[in-house]
Design a protein around this motif. Structure first.
Motif, PDB file in Angstrom:
ATOM      1  N   GLU A  39       0.826  -1.219   0.000  1.00 26.27           N
ATOM      2  CA  GLU A  39       0.000   0.000   0.000  1.00 26.27           C
ATOM      3  C   GLU A  39       0.853   1.259   0.000  1.00 26.27           C
ATOM      4  O   GLU A  39       0.472   2.280  -0.560  1.00 26.27           O
ATOM      5  CB  GLU A  39      -0.939  -0.037   1.214  1.00 26.27           C
ATOM      6  N   VAL A  40       2.004   1.159   0.641  1.00 25.68           N
ATOM      7  CA  VAL A  40       2.888   2.322   0.740  1.00 25.68           C
ATOM      8  C   VAL A  40       4.306   1.901   0.395  1.00 25.68           C
ATOM      9  O   VAL A  40       4.778   0.859   0.839  1.00 25.68           O
ATOM     10  CB  VAL A  40       2.859   2.916   2.171  1.00 25.68           C
ATOM     11  N   ASN A  64       1.089   4.847  -3.238  1.00 24.60           N
ATOM     12  CA  ASN A  64       1.548   5.900  -2.323  1.00 24.60           C
ATOM     13  C   ASN A  64       3.043   5.773  -2.081  1.00 24.60           C
ATOM     14  O   ASN A  64       3.518   4.713  -1.680  1.00 24.60           O
ATOM     15  CB  ASN A  64       0.798   5.789  -0.989  1.00 24.60           C
ATOM     16  N   LEU A  79       5.037  13.067   0.902  1.00 24.57           N
ATOM     17  CA  LEU A  79       4.044  12.036   0.581  1.00 24.57           C
ATOM     18  C   LEU A  79       3.595  12.258  -0.855  1.00 24.57           C
ATOM     19  O   LEU A  79       3.040  13.303  -1.192  1.00 24.57           O
ATOM     20  CB  LEU A  79       2.860  12.151   1.551  1.00 24.57           C
ATOM     21  N   ARG A  80       3.883  11.277  -1.712  1.00 27.39           N
ATOM     22  CA  ARG A  80       3.556  11.418  -3.126  1.00 27.39           C
ATOM     23  C   ARG A  80       2.381  10.536  -3.496  1.00 27.39           C
ATOM     24  O   ARG A  80       2.283   9.403  -3.035  1.00 27.39           O
ATOM     25  CB  ARG A  80       4.736  11.011  -4.005  1.00 27.39           C
ATOM     26  N   ASP A  81       1.551  11.070  -4.368  1.00 24.83           N
ATOM     27  CA  ASP A  81       0.474  10.279  -4.945  1.00 24.83           C
ATOM     28  C   ASP A  81       0.944   9.854  -6.326  1.00 24.83           C
ATOM     29  O   ASP A  81       1.062  10.668  -7.230  1.00 24.83           O
ATOM     30  CB  ASP A  81      -0.802  11.120  -5.023  1.00 24.83           C
ATOM     31  N   ARG A  82       1.235   8.553  -6.478  1.00 24.68           N
ATOM     32  CA  ARG A  82       1.838   8.070  -7.713  1.00 24.68           C
ATOM     33  C   ARG A  82       0.945   8.356  -8.918  1.00 24.68           C
ATOM     34  O   ARG A  82       1.423   8.707  -9.988  1.00 24.68           O
ATOM     35  CB  ARG A  82       2.095   6.563  -7.571  1.00 24.68           C
ATOM     36  N   ALA A 103      -0.311   9.096   5.633  1.00 23.48           N
ATOM     37  CA  ALA A 103      -0.255   8.011   4.646  1.00 23.48           C
ATOM     38  C   ALA A 103      -1.372   7.018   4.909  1.00 23.48           C
ATOM     39  O   ALA A 103      -2.040   6.538   3.991  1.00 23.48           O
ATOM     40  CB  ALA A 103       1.105   7.322   4.697  1.00 23.48           C
ATOM     41  N   ARG A 126      -4.625   8.350   3.757  1.00 26.82           N
ATOM     42  CA  ARG A 126      -4.736   8.324   2.297  1.00 26.82           C
ATOM     43  C   ARG A 126      -5.084   6.916   1.799  1.00 26.82           C
ATOM     44  O   ARG A 126      -5.899   6.745   0.896  1.00 26.82           O
ATOM     45  CB  ARG A 126      -3.449   8.815   1.666  1.00 26.82           C
ATOM     46  N   VAL A 127      -4.430   5.920   2.373  1.00 27.04           N
ATOM     47  CA  VAL A 127      -4.741   4.536   1.979  1.00 27.04           C
ATOM     48  C   VAL A 127      -6.219   4.246   2.238  1.00 27.04           C
ATOM     49  O   VAL A 127      -6.921   3.690   1.388  1.00 27.04           O
ATOM     50  CB  VAL A 127      -3.849   3.534   2.748  1.00 27.04           C
ATOM     51  N   GLN A 129      -8.374   5.775  -0.324  1.00 26.49           N
ATOM     52  CA  GLN A 129      -8.318   5.074  -1.621  1.00 26.49           C
ATOM     53  C   GLN A 129      -9.202   3.829  -1.612  1.00 26.49           C
ATOM     54  O   GLN A 129      -9.901   3.557  -2.583  1.00 26.49           O
ATOM     55  CB  GLN A 129      -6.859   4.714  -1.953  1.00 26.49           C
TER      56      GLN A 129
END
Lengths: 606, 606
Positions: B501-502, B555, B570-573, B590, B593-594, B597
């Motif tokens: 996930e990360v 992520n 923290l990047r959103d791919r 993070a 964010r997961v 999603q």
């Protein structure tokens, strides 16, 4: 949702399968866990698949905990890597071979050393990448000559195979030890008694190997052990070789008429009557028996050989074939046929011997017959024998090894006997049977060398990688668990492998009973337990109890007649005990019992 | 424990595989998810296996939720059941066949209808046992003539195949609908756009079938759709057949010299010049083109046939082969070769026609040539054609279907064109391409009949069971996800399929950075997330970022230069966005964010 007997795809059977030889096969078949699709090839029904998945999960967890990473190779592989390693031939008839539409050769892999080696070669190039351990849980194929005993020896079966890659021998030793420890944890968690025995590398090659055997009369492997802790596959037992004997006082060999001595016993009697020894009587161990056998090499070639051994021992064909001393690859060894003997008229049946002197040998690659002559290690220089004189009705006496005859080499071909000394000096051997459930191999550099797997070391120098290979027969281990945990009523799964933790049996015709059973199932599932619910409306209590015992879920809850009095029965399938409980306490009691059973597994084993 | 790039068995590659035709294949190879073992046969590396297992879990969950029970069949099966069903022959060269050491025939199953039928026959005998639905997730084999595009068309691949068993047609309809709904849920959860199209049963037989296609240019299947909601595989499109025409006013057929008319266009020009129609000019659609083809039957027989169709259409070999009108089983259709033509001297190349009258046919099973003559459905009775006169340089005019010539039958062999009318009247067809990711079949009673699967009905009467068969290409679906979720930097997994996930990237040389990255990984794992940690000590930040983008974890957390200021990125791919956060907030952010999603996936789709 509970599994419901009313809709579950299962049918229990009263009849054993026609080819059933062992308990696990009978019970897994009768309980509807597996069905035979072809000889040695099985279909997994829902309950069988549930148990298999739990076993796989344990194997996966422990092998991952040992630092191995899971990958998955095809079962269908091109022949090339196996041709390079020599195993395309060496596997002989045991390999399923096929061709694709372009006439390219493929095989159904029996094991994956070659392609793991090539994969690592493709991906890695430096010592920094090592050590590496990879594994898969995957379907394997072997065209067994005698598939038998259900899952015990299948032709399509599931294996966990792992491979370690190290830069040096110390690394391989450490990887091997790590995997050995993981195997101990796996078999302990599966509840399987095991013996770790020394074995012979056989067709795999390599420098050291151990088998994990489940001790059982149904096993095909004979192994030996001593009270002192020695354990080995019979193929790996080495004979304690006596020291060479001073034969200077032994008279010259002499041929004698020995009429009517068709057996070793009659020969010994005749010898003691006609040619008594001064020191002690002759015994069968003083006679040299020469047994004609045929080696079937992997390429199909049939080679007649002669094995010489003391007359009180029999040839163990399997042990001799497994030693690797008869040729490269997986060879078969058979008794010689009439045709084999007919093809070698130099062999006088019943009176075969190595000849009367080193100058005129009858047996041996350079002899008159040209047949390889392999000797038991007990035939050391100076030993004195009575053996065939290659003439009808005659034997030679006082034939001395090294002085009068020699072999082309030695072979561990004699049956190991209880009471034989252990090679490590730990005492007398006893024999036992077991099923091979795991094997760990130090392959060494054999595959890496043949397939070109090298990495650069710290000094930028190319080093051939050294490998280990580690297998667990997953489906076979399941059969062993079924073999170990069963009684005459049926299977008896340990709680951590059972297809469900609690089997609720609703009996009778009252809707109350079915409602209470459903409520109990829901309560147990809410508490995190897995439940099998026998909700069949018209099946008799007797059939339901019989099925429950056959299926082998460790905890059985009976919701039936007692319900009118507010009571439910909780049975322990293994202990065969039962207690009545108020319906309101049943879920909690069953749940507590399940937890206790898991706790007992986790506790250190006696 | 996080997956660690320092020890994970993965190597990213800069180079595409040499045989890469499509994006998913390139990226799964370059990112180290799969490796090719042979044409159409792949090995799964750890990251690929992780994604595959997540996809399998979704499929399993939804198919179980649809009431299907999991079993597991062998891949290696005896030939007998497939001989009984006729598919041992019908599969032709697409079947991997082999023999065991006893010379018994086996196959590697491409699909399992026969053995599921036999298993149910073995276990069940009453209508009370039905309906029943069984499935497996299992390795399948097809010896594709042209394995291509990585996992899109493999020779060893994973399928979920399910089978339903019902007592009557209404039951089958209900089972089919249940499975259709489960498929919708599966593909929705996989994030795969899909079109459900009508298809033709082909070699499988049966009464109705739909395919689920992932719409994509890389697909091999062409399908059609209308704005009005019609969707079908081109093989299943039926031509809107014009009504028969009154041809009483058409003059008798007459042969004309038509020199220098090597093409349809030149023929039309010549016709308009020499033999103008009174009502309108001749067009290509007025010419009858007769195309010589060769049918390759499953038993290898090669049959030359002639297909007659309007001159403005081309023959679609695949569509024609898929109709089932050319013969039993899976046939191939090829353009005729020189040898085919040479073998039939009655065919005058460029001037082939059906003959001048019904009494003297040149094409057709009963004609001079004896070649089967199949017509496009537009060639209805009364239609008026210009076609070859079977003489060099000459054509026949005003040849009327039904009056002057007839075929042996009709075939849907013409290419479907955008603008053609939909058979359901919903408008004009448009063409699109797709990848078949699922297919559901109403098999009906074909297999049950051939293999003897009957049960007793309520009245004690034996009834043949009616079956459905339902497939999902699991490995192929994974390729489609990779195709759908990717950009020019790499893969872009949806959160519920990602191998982690990360993805935490530690950059720089400070130990602080690695310590902070480890701490963050531990924190995220404690919160229940899966983490891939790039802890490689000497790899440059650029390489690490490139790898992270290629691997496609959604992520990415960068622990690097900013850490000195207490910041983490923290990047959103997928979005390509980044935000800086205080190190203490990074794990919570993070994690949030997961969760978002996952929530977005669960939300009703647009």
């Amino acid at each position: 949702m509970p599994l419901r007997m009313s809709s579950l795809f299962v049918r229990t059977l009263k009849e054993d399968p026609v080819d059933a030889e062992v308990k696990s096969h009978r019970l897994l078949h009768r309980a509807g866990y597996i069905r035979r699709s072809a000889p040695g090839i099985y279909t997994w029904l829902p309950l069988g698949l549930a148990v298999l998945r739990r076993i796989e999960a344990i194997v996966r967890e422990e092998i991952e905990a040992a630092g191995s990473q899971e990958v998955h190779f095809p079962a269908l592989l091109p022949a090339d890597p196996y041709e390079e390693s020599g195993r395309w031939e060496a596997f002989g008839e045991g390999l399923f071979r096929l061709r694709d539409r372009k006439e390219a050769d493929y095989l159904l892999a029996p094991t994956h050393e070659e392609v793991f080696t090539l994969l690592v070669k493709d991906m890695y190039s430096s010592y920094k990448d090592l050590p590496l351990s990879l594994f898969q849980i995957q379907t394997k194929y072997r065209d067994e000559a005698r598939p038998r005993a259900g899952l015990l020896r299948g032709r399509e079966f599931i294996m966990k195979d792992a491979y370690s890659f190290d830069i040096d021998d110390a690394g391989l030793d450490a990887s091997y030890e790590t995997m050995r420890e993981a195997y101990v944890r796996v078999f302990t968690r599966l509840g399987l008694p095991y013996v770790m025995v020394e074995a012979t590398p056989g067709a795999m090659g390599g420098s050291g190997t151990h088998e994990f055997l489940y001790p059982s009369e149904v096993g095909e492997d004979t192994y030996v052990r001593t009270a002192g802790g020695y354990a080995a596959n019979v193929e790996a037992v080495t004979t304690v070789v006596p020291e060479a004997v001073d034969a200077s006082a032994v008279p010259a060999a002499h041929v004698e008429d020995t009429p009517e001595t068709p057996t070793i016993a009659t020969l010994v009697d005749a010898a003691n009557a006609q040619q008594p020894r001064s020191d002690r009587p002759w015994t069968a161990a003083d006679t040299l028996k020469n047994v004609v056998c045929a080696v079937i090499h992997p390429d199909g070639t049939r080679e007649v050989v002669v094995i010489g051994l003391p007359g009180d021992r029999e040839v163990d064909l399997g042990r001799a074939a497994g030693t690797g001393m008869l040729g490269d690859g997986e060879v078969d060894l058979e008794p010689a046929t009439e045709a084999d003997l007919a093809a070698h008229p130099g062999l006088v049946r019943g009176y075969i011997g190595p000849g009367l002197s080193l100058e005129a040998p009858v047996l041996g690659a350079d002899s008159a017959t040209g047949l390889r002559y392999l000797l038991d290690p007990r035939v050391v220089d100076g030993t004195r024998w009575i053996t065939g004189a290659n003439e009808q009705g005659r034997h030679v006496f006082d034939l001395v090894a090294g002085r009068d005859f020699a072999g082309d080499g030695f072979i561990e071909a004699a049956q190991v006997r209880p009471g034989d000394p252990a090679p490590d000096g730990s005492g007398e051997l006893e024999l036992a049977r077991g099923v091979e459930i795991g094997q760990i191999f130090k392959l060494g550099r054999r595959y890496a060398q043949k397939l070109g797997l090298s990495v650069l070391d710290e000094n930028g120098k190319s080093q051939v990688v050294t490998m280990g290979s580690y297998g667990i027969g997953v489906t076979r281990a399941m059969a062993c668990v079924a073999e170990e945990y069963a009684d005459d009523k049926g299977l008896l799964w340990p709680i951590n492998l059972a297809p469900a933790e609690v089997h609720i049996v609703a009996t009778g015709k009252h809707q109350d009973v079915f409602d209470a059973a459903e409520a109990l199932a829901a309560e147990l599932e809410a508490a995190g337990h897995t439940v099998l619910l026998d909700d069949r409306p018209k099946t008799s209590p007797g059939v339901k109890f019989g099925d429950a015992e056959l299926l082998g879920v460790p905890n059985i809850v009976v919701v039936g007649r007692g319900l009118a009095d507010g009571l439910i029965e909780l049975r322990d399938r293994r202990a065969g005990t039962a207690e009545e409980l108020p319906v309101g306490e049943a879920a909690a009691a069953a749940s507590a019992r399940v937890r206790e059973q898991y706790a007992a597994l986790a506790a250190p084993q006696g």
